[in-house]
Design a protein around this motif. Sequence first.
Motif, PDB file in Angstrom:
ATOM      1  N   ASN A 152       2.495  48.249  13.395  1.00  0.00           N
ATOM      2  CA  ASN A 152       1.176  47.920  13.335  1.00  0.00           C
ATOM      3  C   ASN A 152       0.615  48.316  12.255  1.00  0.00           C
ATOM      4  O   ASN A 152       0.543  49.735  11.799  1.00  0.00           O
ATOM      5  CB  ASN A 152       0.591  48.554  14.572  1.00  0.00           C
ATOM      6  N   SER A 154      -2.187  48.477  10.165  1.00  0.00           N
ATOM      7  CA  SER A 154      -3.309  48.916  10.122  1.00  0.00           C
ATOM      8  C   SER A 154      -3.403  50.309  10.746  1.00  0.00           C
ATOM      9  O   SER A 154      -3.759  51.495  10.273  1.00  0.00           O
ATOM     10  CB  SER A 154      -4.864  47.985  10.826  1.00  0.00           C
ATOM     11  N   LEU A 155      -2.529  50.676  11.852  1.00  0.00           N
ATOM     12  CA  LEU A 155      -2.520  52.009  12.566  1.00  0.00           C
ATOM     13  C   LEU A 155      -1.662  52.774  11.741  1.00  0.00           C
ATOM     14  O   LEU A 155      -2.198  54.066  11.411  1.00  0.00           O
ATOM     15  CB  LEU A 155      -1.529  51.606  13.796  1.00  0.00           C
ATOM     16  N   PHE A 325      -6.070  61.108  14.614  1.00  0.00           N
ATOM     17  CA  PHE A 325      -6.576  59.759  14.959  1.00  0.00           C
ATOM     18  C   PHE A 325      -6.863  59.488  16.285  1.00  0.00           C
ATOM     19  O   PHE A 325      -8.004  58.766  16.570  1.00  0.00           O
ATOM     20  CB  PHE A 325      -5.251  58.851  14.724  1.00  0.00           C
TER      21      PHE A 325
HETATM   22  C1  NAG Z   1      -2.915  47.951  15.618  1.00  0.00           C
HETATM   23  O1  NAG Z   1      -3.816  49.359  15.978  1.00  0.00           O
HETATM   24  C2  NAG Z   1      -5.079  49.270  16.065  1.00  0.00           C
HETATM   25  C3  NAG Z   1      -5.626  50.503  16.030  1.00  0.00           C
HETATM   26  O2  NAG Z   1      -4.900  51.411  17.443  1.00  0.00           O
HETATM   27  C4  NAG Z   1      -5.484  48.435  17.110  1.00  0.00           C
HETATM   28  O3  NAG Z   1      -6.730  48.058  17.252  1.00  0.00           O
HETATM   29  C5  NAG Z   1      -4.775  47.104  16.910  1.00  0.00           C
HETATM   30  O4  NAG Z   1      -4.970  46.347  18.257  1.00  0.00           O
HETATM   31  C6  NAG Z   1      -3.390  46.964  16.925  1.00  0.00           C
HETATM   32  N1  NAG Z   1      -2.549  45.893  16.453  1.00  0.00           N
HETATM   33  C7  NAG Z   1      -1.750  45.319  17.264  1.00  0.00           C
HETATM   34  C8  NAG Z   1      -1.116  43.998  16.641  1.00  0.00           C
HETATM   35  O5  NAG Z   1      -1.251  45.828  17.965  1.00  0.00           O
END
Ligand code: NAG
Length: 730
Positions: A152, A154-155, A325
């Motif tokens: 992920n 963004s995470l 976080f």
């Molecule tokens: C990625 O992590 C973010 C933050 O925790 C979350 O909001 C998002 O749904 C995640 N994306 C996926 C594709 O799992």
Amino acid sequence: MDSSTGSSRGPAGFSTQANALLRKNLCFQKRNLKTNVCITLFPILLCVLLVLLQGAIDREIDKPKYRCGCACVDAAADGTCRRTECGVQYSTLDQVASCPIPTPPRWPALVQLPTPESRAISIASQPFDGLPGQTCRDAGSCPAAFLVTGANRSLAESLSGQLFPALSSPLNFTDYLGALSKIVPGSDTTPEFRQLLEPAFTPGNTLYIVQPQCRSNLSQTVLFNAGIIPLQLNVECIQGLMLWRESESIVNDELFRGYRQQRESGREKANEFAAGYNFLSTNKDSLDISIWFNSTYSNNTAFTEIALLRVPRLVNMASNAYIKFLRGSGVEMLLEYVKDMPKVGTKLKFDLSSLLGALFFTWIVELLFPVVLTYLVYEKQQKLKIMMKMHGLKDGPYWMITYTYFFALSAVYMLLFIIFGSMIGLRFFTANNYSIQIVFYFIYINLQIALAFFAASFFSSVKIATVVGYIYVFGSGLLGAFLLRFFVEDNSFPKGWIVVMEIIPGFSLYRGLYEFGQYAFSGTAMGISGMEWTNLSDPVNGMRTVLIIMVIEWAILLPLAFYLDQVSSLGGGLRKRLLISLKCFKKRAASFRRYSFGRQGSKVVVEMENPDTTQEREVVEQLLLEPSANHAIISDNLTKVYHGKDGNPDKLAVRGLSLALPKGQCFGMLGPNGAGKTSFISMMIGLIPPTSGTAYVHGMDIRTDMNEIYTNMGVCPQHEYGLDLMIFSV
Ligand SMILES: *[C@@H]1O[C@H](CO)[C@@H](O)[C@H](O)[C@H]1NC(C)=O
Ligand SMILES: *[C@@H]1O[C@H](CO)[C@@H](O)[C@H](O)[C@H]1NC(C)=O
Ligand SMILES: *[C@@H]1O[C@H](CO)[C@@H](O)[C@H](O)[C@H]1NC(C)=O
């Protein structure tokens, strides 16, 4: 020739033969007293050399340079010392290792950073994303780059943004552990063997503070007291750069391409990253990471695990970022310090005998090989063996007695060697189980004797045998130490090839001694005993294989040597002898008559001979057709030609001699020098094979039945008395 009185004597009994041979051997050894003394002195010399070297090393290691440092803590007014104290605080880097450390110091956990000139930058050949160009290298201000990936993005990016907390207030070094735990400190020094002293905090080194952005005011030199040790520290800021990469394989590839390499110009080029993070499938419920770190940051390749000392901070950076976080920036997970376990004072130890021993001892043990070999070849060259056979010695007793004799000699030699080595206290002997050592040496000396018997068949000159023997000894020792050893220590080298190499007895000996040395060395270093029987099943221990190889080889070599010896005793060159032995069975079956056809070509000569000779020849021919028991010796056209060497023509020594000697007759042979008397007698007693023709003694062919003929014969060779005397009795 005399075919005398009639009372035939049987062959001598075993004990008589043994007794005589033993006396002869002892006499031989006594004559070679000088050689024997040298051979006995050689091991003693090498052992003494080892002891002297070991003493020198011990003295060197025992110097204050390597002993725990001490200092006077309470000096009296007159300058004498009332109390000295020893410990880490008074020691240099060399000394620290031997100090007792009851309360190990606490050190801030650091990250390992690449040195300024090897930090990753973007260059034409490696245009990695997001890196600065060459200019930062010239200024020495390149950032420490970390690669990040994960499922992920963004995470992963938001987590990696938290990896290096920014410094909010100036660093307060009075509580340096607390202050450094809240940020990320790093160092480009190489870690020590143990974390008793952190080299980053020793004078002259720099402590880096990894920050998202560097502010100019961070660089400083601080003096502070870390527990007992006063420290002077250069602190500098370094920018930490987090670079997102799409996948694990890209991270791998960039790390790989940045590895430090020697380029054509001889200068090292590197593009190193500090570490890599893979946040895998981390989400709100679980932290899931893998971390790339460089475990080669160490001068000493034998201790690569040292670099692990700087891994804890990398893990803490990730968990600290994760908790922020989850719970917001007010929550922290801090790694305050790392600390080694306490240790007692130790002394540096270095056991030379275990290290050099394998080579030295290989030489010592192999030294008996040329001795046995030259002895055997000497007997052959001087025709002693044939002489002894003429005087009633049989092959069986000869072999048994000679073998036993050399075995006893080797056993005494080895026993003295072990006892002497143990007495002067070489760990090589004292650390390993004595029963394994004895079994090993027992098997080896047997193999060595068999090898000498085997090798002796291929030599006819003592000089060559001696030279080859000593070349083998020193060559196999050196090759063992400088070739086999590297193969053994190289884990990627196929084990099968090592076994193949160990078929050479010198190498199997070296390997066995090497294993003894290794076990003694590591045993000494760890304060335990060396090789025990249970260690034979250790996967790295080659001893069991070596023992098996040697036993099998012995069982093959000894019968082979015996066979070759049997074949060669028929006279002539070895190759010819091999052929003869193959044809042997057929020939034995052939009758006298067959040989009478073999000399048609000599008829022309017959015409020109004087009447006596012709008459004798006819008698012989008649006898060959109708064998009679009345003749002791029948010589049928016996011929000896010595082939010319160095361009000389062939020399005909005995020309087609035919002779029939009835029993009970005394026969004398007269003639000028070079008439062929000695050649004739030499052929008759089996010293040299006839070129053509043959002779029969009591119906036995001198080409094939010499062993039986010897029981009826006595010879007094020319070189002792100026005349040959050969006596056949009936
Ligand atoms: C990625 O992590 C973010 C933050 O925790 C979350 O909001 C998002 O749904 C995640 N994306 C996926 C594709 O799992
Ligand atoms: C790991 O460290 C060694 C020794 O300092 C260095 O030569 C090498 O380039 C480093 N490897 C990477 C991938 O950074
Ligand atoms: C490692 O090598 C460097 C330079 O080659 C040297 O300055 C440093 O003292 C060495 N460290 C250790 C622990 O031997």
